[in-house]
Design an enzyme around this catalytic site. Sequence first.
Site, PDB file in Angstrom:
ATOM      1  N   ALA A   1      30.018  19.338 -14.720  1.00  0.00           N
ATOM      2  CA  ALA A   1      31.095  20.158 -13.718  1.00  0.00           C
ATOM      3  C   ALA A   1      30.441  19.960 -12.352  1.00  0.00           C
ATOM      4  CB  ALA A   1      31.049  21.460 -14.210  1.00  0.00           C
ATOM      5  N   LEU A   2      31.155  19.984 -11.222  1.00  0.00           N
ATOM      6  CA  LEU A   2      30.729  19.863  -9.917  1.00  0.00           C
ATOM      7  C   LEU A   2      31.371  20.979  -9.208  1.00  0.00           C
ATOM      8  CD1 LEU A   2      30.650  16.875 -10.905  1.00  0.00           C
ATOM      9  CD2 LEU A   2      30.621  16.343  -8.574  1.00  0.00           C
TER      10      LEU A   2
ATOM     11  N   CYS B   1      36.459  26.683 -15.396  1.00  0.00           N
ATOM     12  CA  CYS B   1      37.163  26.014 -14.223  1.00  0.00           C
ATOM     13  C   CYS B   1      38.231  26.322 -14.387  1.00  0.00           C
ATOM     14  CB  CYS B   1      36.642  24.462 -14.428  1.00  0.00           C
ATOM     15  SG  CYS B   1      35.009  24.147 -14.511  1.00  0.00           S
TER      16      CYS B   1
ATOM     17  N   GLY C   1      35.899  26.022  -6.413  1.00  0.00           N
ATOM     18  CA  GLY C   1      36.332  25.984  -7.828  1.00  0.00           C
ATOM     19  C   GLY C   1      36.207  27.391  -8.423  1.00  0.00           C
TER      20      GLY C   1
ATOM     21  N   ILE D   1      35.230  29.554 -12.186  1.00  0.00           N
ATOM     22  CA  ILE D   1      34.379  30.178 -13.179  1.00  0.00           C
ATOM     23  C   ILE D   1      33.658  29.087 -14.005  1.00  0.00           C
ATOM     24  CG2 ILE D   1      35.413  31.237 -15.074  1.00  0.00           C
ATOM     25  CD1 ILE D   1      33.421  33.755 -14.760  1.00  0.00           C
ATOM     26  N   THR D   2      32.636  29.219 -14.135  1.00  0.00           N
ATOM     27  CA  THR D   2      31.867  28.321 -15.145  1.00  0.00           C
ATOM     28  C   THR D   2      30.475  28.967 -15.581  1.00  0.00           C
ATOM     29  OG1 THR D   2      30.860  25.983 -15.547  1.00  0.00           O
ATOM     30  CG2 THR D   2      30.088  27.034 -13.306  1.00  0.00           C
ATOM     31  N   TRP D   3      29.863  28.307 -16.524  1.00  0.00           N
ATOM     32  CA  TRP D   3      28.659  28.877 -16.977  1.00  0.00           C
ATOM     33  C   TRP D   3      27.408  28.075 -16.786  1.00  0.00           C
ATOM     34  CZ3 TRP D   3      25.486  26.092 -20.674  1.00  0.00           C
ATOM     35  CH2 TRP D   3      24.570  26.776 -21.264  1.00  0.00           C
ATOM     36  N   HIS D   4      26.221  28.443 -16.704  1.00  0.00           N
ATOM     37  CA  HIS D   4      24.979  27.782 -16.387  1.00  0.00           C
ATOM     38  C   HIS D   4      23.835  28.450 -17.580  1.00  0.00           C
ATOM     39  CE1 HIS D   4      26.103  25.470 -13.006  1.00  0.00           C
ATOM     40  NE2 HIS D   4      26.272  26.602 -12.300  1.00  0.00           N
TER      41      HIS D   4
END
Length: 268
Positions: A168-169, A199, A90, A92-95
């Site tokens: 998201a996964l 994403c 995948g 980029i994402t945010w946590h």
Amino acid sequence: MTAPRDPFFPADRSIRADSTTTLDIRNLGRMDYQAAWDLQAELAAARAAGDIGDTILVVEHPNIYTAGKRTQPEDMPTNGLPVITVDRGGRITWHGEGQLVVYPIIRLAEPVDVVDYVRRLEEATIHTVRQLGVSTAGRIDGRSGVWVPSTTTAADPSAPTRDRKIAALGIRITRGVTMHGLALNCTNTLEYYDHIVACGIDDADVTTLSLELGRPISIEEATAPLLAALEETLSGRMTVADHTFGSAPDPTKLTNQKRRQARAQGQG
């Protein structure tokens, strides 16, 4: 309803190589992302060696961006928040605070079917989100994760209105053992998503359980039903159904197309 595609592995059987033991659930509370990633790697190595059983980590991270293998320069944040490059698939994402993150450290049964594993994670999450009240949650063909369709009106008028991702996964499988996992938006702010192309998708939005339902849905409220549903899907007692309500371009394939076009034009 049938699954999006027939799995290589029997859908009514446990996808765990050792289905006779109980999952070891470890609730880590709030933990730094790098520390949790290091712990995942340690546990995955131990699981591959047979030193421990299947384990699921439950965690909430301080605010951080993580960039998967397919992340592009244009995806990167504009607000100066740190980015950790990770070994999952995948982009980029945010946590961050208010988001429930679950990392299954599972040895998969043979033959390893990565798509089926992802679909089982999605199925558990869809079941949980619907159980909590977002009855239209499902899949978008061509994109991973759990989505709410644009035809659904959120209870909170400030919520986005396009198709919107609620979970998201992103995974990695090494020596037959899974790492990384899923992130379900509960009470978190959406502010951090405004500074990235989450994403790699710029034609849809992101949402939370709280926005969709118009009341706070805490991490604690979502954790128990999600863990119960994961146990059901991993065991094969809850089979994957086709909850697809739409289709859209795969952001990874779009990236490959752009690269081919650039090469054709002599740009790379």
